[in-house]
Motif scaffolding. Structure first.
Motif, PDB file in Angstrom:
ATOM      1  N   ILE A  64       0.847  -1.187   0.000  1.00  0.00           N
ATOM      2  CA  ILE A  64       0.000   0.000   0.000  1.00  0.00           C
ATOM      3  C   ILE A  64       0.886   1.242   0.000  1.00  0.00           C
ATOM      4  CG2 ILE A  64      -0.227   0.070   2.537  1.00  0.00           C
ATOM      5  CD1 ILE A  64      -3.115   1.075   2.128  1.00  0.00           C
ATOM      6  N   ASP A  65       0.540   2.206  -0.857  1.00  0.00           N
ATOM      7  CA  ASP A  65       1.211   3.501  -0.877  1.00  0.00           C
ATOM      8  C   ASP A  65       0.217   4.527  -0.352  1.00  0.00           C
ATOM      9  OD1 ASP A  65       3.740   2.887  -1.893  1.00  0.00           O
ATOM     10  OD2 ASP A  65       2.996   2.872  -3.958  1.00  0.00           O
ATOM     11  N   VAL A  66       0.570   5.162   0.759  1.00  0.00           N
ATOM     12  CA  VAL A  66      -0.321   6.165   1.346  1.00  0.00           C
ATOM     13  C   VAL A  66       0.156   7.551   0.927  1.00  0.00           C
ATOM     14  CG1 VAL A  66      -1.279   7.092   3.468  1.00  0.00           C
ATOM     15  CG2 VAL A  66      -0.740   4.640   3.309  1.00  0.00           C
ATOM     16  N   HIS A  67      -0.612   8.199   0.058  1.00  0.00           N
ATOM     17  CA  HIS A  67      -0.252   9.533  -0.447  1.00  0.00           C
ATOM     18  C   HIS A  67      -0.925  10.600   0.407  1.00  0.00           C
ATOM     19  CE1 HIS A  67       0.946   7.970  -4.593  1.00  0.00           C
ATOM     20  NE2 HIS A  67       0.392   6.930  -4.011  1.00  0.00           N
ATOM     21  N   HIS A  68      -0.254  11.752   0.492  1.00  0.00           N
ATOM     22  CA  HIS A  68      -0.949  12.907   1.055  1.00  0.00           C
ATOM     23  C   HIS A  68      -1.050  14.031   0.033  1.00  0.00           C
ATOM     24  CE1 HIS A  68       2.927  14.906   1.674  1.00  0.00           C
ATOM     25  NE2 HIS A  68       3.363  13.747   2.090  1.00  0.00           N
ATOM     26  N   THR A  69      -0.377  13.862  -1.106  1.00  0.00           N
ATOM     27  CA  THR A  69      -0.607  14.737  -2.253  1.00  0.00           C
ATOM     28  C   THR A  69      -0.186  13.945  -3.487  1.00  0.00           C
ATOM     29  OG1 THR A  69      -0.153  16.886  -3.263  1.00  0.00           O
ATOM     30  CG2 THR A  69       1.645  15.882  -2.009  1.00  0.00           C
ATOM     31  N   ILE A  70      -0.232  14.558  -4.690  1.00  0.00           N
ATOM     32  CA  ILE A  70      -0.026  13.756  -5.895  1.00  0.00           C
ATOM     33  C   ILE A  70       1.352  13.942  -6.518  1.00  0.00           C
ATOM     34  CG2 ILE A  70      -2.478  13.588  -6.431  1.00  0.00           C
ATOM     35  CD1 ILE A  70      -1.983  15.743  -8.610  1.00  0.00           C
ATOM     36  N   LEU A  71       2.160  14.865  -6.003  1.00  0.00           N
ATOM     37  CA  LEU A  71       3.523  15.044  -6.514  1.00  0.00           C
ATOM     38  C   LEU A  71       4.476  15.189  -5.328  1.00  0.00           C
ATOM     39  CD1 LEU A  71       3.273  17.550  -9.530  1.00  0.00           C
ATOM     40  CD2 LEU A  71       3.973  15.149  -9.621  1.00  0.00           C
ATOM     41  N   PRO A  72       5.752  14.795  -5.516  1.00  0.00           N
ATOM     42  CA  PRO A  72       6.705  14.994  -4.424  1.00  0.00           C
ATOM     43  C   PRO A  72       6.725  16.461  -3.985  1.00  0.00           C
ATOM     44  CG  PRO A  72       7.701  13.688  -6.166  1.00  0.00           C
ATOM     45  CD  PRO A  72       6.360  14.137  -6.673  1.00  0.00           C
ATOM     46  N   LEU A  73       6.999  16.676  -2.701  1.00  0.00           N
ATOM     47  CA  LEU A  73       6.984  18.046  -2.167  1.00  0.00           C
ATOM     48  C   LEU A  73       8.078  18.890  -2.791  1.00  0.00           C
ATOM     49  CD1 LEU A  73       6.422  17.034   1.543  1.00  0.00           C
ATOM     50  CD2 LEU A  73       4.724  17.766  -0.148  1.00  0.00           C
ATOM     51  N   THR A  74       9.082  18.210  -3.338  1.00  0.00           N
ATOM     52  CA  THR A  74      10.207  18.908  -3.946  1.00  0.00           C
ATOM     53  C   THR A  74       9.960  19.279  -5.401  1.00  0.00           C
ATOM     54  OG1 THR A  74      11.035  16.698  -4.344  1.00  0.00           O
ATOM     55  CG2 THR A  74      11.969  17.881  -2.476  1.00  0.00           C
ATOM     56  N   ALA A  75       8.889  18.773  -5.991  1.00  0.00           N
ATOM     57  CA  ALA A  75       8.607  19.097  -7.393  1.00  0.00           C
ATOM     58  C   ALA A  75       8.136  20.536  -7.495  1.00  0.00           C
ATOM     59  CB  ALA A  75       7.542  18.154  -7.933  1.00  0.00           C
ATOM     60  N   ARG A  76       8.319  21.137  -8.675  1.00  0.00           N
ATOM     61  CA  ARG A  76       7.962  22.549  -8.811  1.00  0.00           C
ATOM     62  C   ARG A  76       6.442  22.794  -8.763  1.00  0.00           C
ATOM     63  NH1 ARG A  76      11.548  24.202 -13.273  1.00  0.00           N
ATOM     64  NH2 ARG A  76      12.969  22.907 -12.095  1.00  0.00           N
ATOM     65  N   PRO A  77       5.631  22.017  -9.478  1.00  0.00           N
ATOM     66  CA  PRO A  77       4.183  22.291  -9.384  1.00  0.00           C
ATOM     67  C   PRO A  77       3.661  22.012  -7.972  1.00  0.00           C
ATOM     68  CG  PRO A  77       4.687  20.828 -11.234  1.00  0.00           C
ATOM     69  CD  PRO A  77       5.931  20.915 -10.401  1.00  0.00           C
ATOM     70  N   LYS A  78       2.750  22.873  -7.512  1.00  0.00           N
ATOM     71  CA  LYS A  78       2.176  22.695  -6.176  1.00  0.00           C
ATOM     72  C   LYS A  78       0.661  22.564  -6.299  1.00  0.00           C
ATOM     73  CE  LYS A  78       6.235  23.706  -4.313  1.00  0.00           C
ATOM     74  NZ  LYS A  78       7.147  22.553  -4.222  1.00  0.00           N
ATOM     75  N   PRO A  79       0.161  21.350  -6.548  1.00  0.00           N
ATOM     76  CA  PRO A  79      -1.294  21.183  -6.666  1.00  0.00           C
ATOM     77  C   PRO A  79      -1.980  21.521  -5.331  1.00  0.00           C
ATOM     78  CG  PRO A  79      -0.098  19.193  -7.350  1.00  0.00           C
ATOM     79  CD  PRO A  79       0.886  20.089  -6.694  1.00  0.00           C
ATOM     80  N   ASP A  80      -3.199  22.042  -5.434  1.00  0.00           N
ATOM     81  CA  ASP A  80      -3.989  22.361  -4.238  1.00  0.00           C
ATOM     82  C   ASP A  80      -4.743  21.092  -3.838  1.00  0.00           C
ATOM     83  OD1 ASP A  80      -5.738  23.170  -2.324  1.00  0.00           O
ATOM     84  OD2 ASP A  80      -6.621  24.810  -3.493  1.00  0.00           O
ATOM     85  N   ILE A  81      -4.071  20.266  -3.022  1.00  0.00           N
ATOM     86  CA  ILE A  81      -4.609  18.930  -2.766  1.00  0.00           C
ATOM     87  C   ILE A  81      -5.886  18.999  -1.931  1.00  0.00           C
ATOM     88  CG2 ILE A  81      -3.283  18.400  -0.676  1.00  0.00           C
ATOM     89  CD1 ILE A  81      -4.005  16.056  -3.662  1.00  0.00           C
ATOM     90  N   ALA A  82      -5.998  20.013  -1.069  1.00  0.00           N
ATOM     91  CA  ALA A  82      -7.216  20.147  -0.260  1.00  0.00           C
ATOM     92  C   ALA A  82      -8.427  20.332  -1.172  1.00  0.00           C
ATOM     93  CB  ALA A  82      -7.074  21.313   0.714  1.00  0.00           C
ATOM     94  N   ALA A  83      -8.241  21.101  -2.236  1.00  0.00           N
ATOM     95  CA  ALA A  83      -9.356  21.322  -3.183  1.00  0.00           C
ATOM     96  C   ALA A  83      -9.702  20.027  -3.910  1.00  0.00           C
ATOM     97  CB  ALA A  83      -8.969  22.415  -4.181  1.00  0.00           C
TER      98      ALA A  83
END
Lengths: 351, 288
Positions: A171-190
């Protein structure tokens, strides 16, 4: 050239008529290597194929059905383990497609899809509780290396992978969809707020966000390994009945822009449109979406199709280039240098 | 790939590609009588690749892979290329075959009825099957017995017989035709190995299934002993001896349940080949 055969067969199943024995061997080897054999088998259901091919495709459909069953059971177990936390648990990727109840729909990405691990997304502030609940329910750590463990926790978009001690599933438990170090910052809460509830308590991302996630995973994160499969997911999602509505592409591009993912989503649409004939519309207003290939897209296409008639990887140098790119996407150069040095000292060699 | 061959073994077909000529030439000689895949379309692709590009020429070393591969597969010397090809075919079957329940067992047939022998490597099942194959039984395979979930019949997978260590000299003394033997492969992970092509009748009749009649758990190198094995123990041991029991799901469970409930099973210990042959004779004749 066998990956091109695979793309042609997926795009237009009737194109397999008249393939020679050698071409069938190449097509099957490429489909297995790209883990698209189940998808191909469902695409070719009802199409006339040589007698020797029929049992091969039947086996692939059998495997895919069993895999979907296993994946859904694993999702059910995770749901049971996390139910007391009363948090939204969102299924991602393969399991999400299977759980979306689209198994019977034509051109669903779930049809015959290979499903590896269980990927779930939970709110970041619930991570500690989720981790504790999963450990309590029989999942165990598999990354014994303290550097890897610390790296995941500090910089990645997911916990270090866990494996269930009885069922041997990851199982992979994600808290967002891209590494925190990646440049794009998706609004995961939305994205979590817009997710859709399934019967049984689990959730999936909205259709637009499923495409955004697939495109981010394919083009803003990894090295394009399994790229044809990820792109097929995008093709199916964009061709799905919900996506057939007039303004789907518009709302998709709007969401992509909102989540910092306009470039990877646009490229994914260009590549999918070119390879699989994905029905997306070009726009000049109110947004601009040009479906003509750009020069850099050629590199991506070559990389996606880098597989020969024996299922072997070709274009080694280009593959290496995309491998380096995947690291540059994930980390700023000084951090990458530090990371590579640490890994090198531990004896890790790429490729 | 530059060097290639395609062949059918029982219900399965393979195309094997290699970066070197020698392994394919060996296969071509030993598998001479085996038919080509129907329509030229093979169930599985096997590849013998160099472990690194330069290892094709310098200290050649084989990476066994194909449709299905293992991440931690041990590299093999080019001198053991024939063994690598055999392992490559086994690997595809073990990981990819779905049309039958695969039992890690040797199998021989007489009068349409099959004797299955299962056990670890070194138990003597391969040698015993090879010996029976020279004594009026039809050799059906020394690695996998294929159970049909629909009919319960066992299908043949008569690959080359893989003779190990002392079994090599034993079979050399019993088989007059030297052309049936492959090269002696010294110093493999399992010691010395020499491959033996089954008799012509085993190849000619390889598409004929048989009805399972007796299951044995042989053990070589022990004083003579016979012990019945109850269905429950059989079931547990065979799930471990099957590479695709889990993958077949309910069909695998039903097939194996029926098998252990209808086929008598005995564990046999023996110090040498002749006492094993005598034990098999006794147990087989007692069936009727």
């Amino acid at each position: 050239m066998s990956a091109a055969l695979l793309v042609a067969a997926l795009r237009d199943p009737a194109s397999v008529a008249g393939l020679s024995g050698a071409q069938w061997n190449a097509l099957i080897a490429a489909a297995r290597a790209e883990r698209l054999i189940g998808t191909l088998a469902f695409r070719l259901e009802g199409v006339a194929v040589p007698p020797a091919v029929r049992p091969i495709l039947a086996d692939a459909r059998f495997d895919a059905a069993r895999e979907a069953q296993t994946a859904l059971w694993e999702a059910d177990r995770a749901a049971a383990a996390l139910a007391p936390l009363a948090i939204p648990v969102i299924l991602l990727k393969g399991t999400a497609y299977a759980a979306a109840g689209l198994l019977a729909a034509p051109l669903s990405p779930a049809l015959g899809r290979f499903i590896g691990d269980l990927d779930i997304l939970v709110p970041r502030d619930a991570l500690d509780a989720v981790e504790a609940a999963l450990l309590d329910a029989g999942w165990e750590w598999v990354k014994p290396d303290p550097y890897d463990d610390a790296y995941y926790r500090q910089w990645m978009h997911e916990l270090p992978p866990l494996i269930h001690r009885d069922r041997d599933r990851m199982i992979d438990v994600h808290h967002t969809i891209l590494p925190l170090t990646a440049r794009p910052k998706p609004d995961i809460a939305a994205m979590i707020a817009a997710s859709i509830a399934l019967p049984g308590g689990l959730r999936i991302l909205s259709l637009e966000h499923r495409v955004c996630h697939a495109a981010a995973h394919l083009l803003a994160d990894g090295d394009l390994a399994g790229g044809l499969r990820n792109l097929w997911d995008i093709h199916c999602l964009c061709s799905a009945s919900g996506a057939a509505q007039e303004d789907f592409t518009l709302s998709l591009m709007e969401e992509a822009a909102r989540h910092d993912l306009a470039a990877p989503v646009a490229r994914a649409l260009r590549l999918a449109h070119h390879l699989y004939g994905t029905p997306v519309k070009a726009y000049s207003a109110p947004i601009s979406l040009d479906l003509r290939l750009r020069p850099s897209d050629r590199l991506f296409l070559t990389r996606l199709l880098a597989r020969d008639g024996w299922g072997r990887e070709t274009h080694k140098a280009l593959r290496q280039l995309f491998y380096v790119r995947s690291h540059l996407l994930r980390m700023p150069p000084p951090m990458l240098a530090r990371h590579l040095l640490t890994k090198w000292r531990k004896g890790h060699r790429p490729g | 790939m530059k060097h290639r061959i395609a062949l059918t073994i029982g219900p399965a077909s393979f195309r094997i590609g290699a970066a070197w000529r020698a392994p394919v030439a060996r296969l071509a000689a030993l598998y001479h009588d085996y038919p080509a895949p129907p329509g030229g379309i093979a169930d599985f692709t096997v590849r013998l690749d160099p472990v690194r590009p330069w290892r094709r020429y310098i200290r050649p070393s084989i990476h066994i892979t194909g449709d299905h591969g293992l991440a931690d597969a041990a590299p093999m010397a080019l001198a053991h290329g024939l063994l690598a090809a055999e392992m490559g075919m086994n690997l595809q079957m073990a990981l990819g075959w779905r049309r039958h329940l695969l039992l890690h067992a040797a199998c021989v047939e007489k009068d349409g009825r099959a004797l299955l022998m299962t056990g670890e490597s070194g138990s003597g099942k391969s040698t015993l099957a090879a010996m029976l194959g020279e004594r009026g039984w039809r050799f059906m395979g020394d690695e996998f017995a294929l159970l049909d979930p629909a009919t319960g019949a066992v299908h043949a997978f008569p690959r080359l017989i893989s003779l190990k260590n002392s079994a090599i000299a034993a079979m050399e003394a019993q088989v007059a035709d030297a052309a049936r033997f492959g090269p002696l492969l010294r110093g493999t992970a399992k010691g010395d190995i020499r491959h033996l092509r089954p008799r012509a009748d085993a190849i000619a009749r390889m598409d004929r299934p048989a009805t399972p009649a007796l299951l044995l758990f042989p053990r070589y190198g022990q004083p003579v002993d016979i012990r019945p094995v109850d269905p429950g123990e059989c079931f547990m041991r065979l799930t471990q001896a099957s590479t695709n029991y889990t993958a077949l799901g309910e069909a695998g469970f039903d097939c194996l349940s029926r098998f252990v409930q209808t086929i008598p099973a005995q564990a046999i210990d023996f110090p040498d080949g002749n006492s094993a042959l005598a034990l098999v004779d006794d147990l087989w004749n007692a069936l009727r």
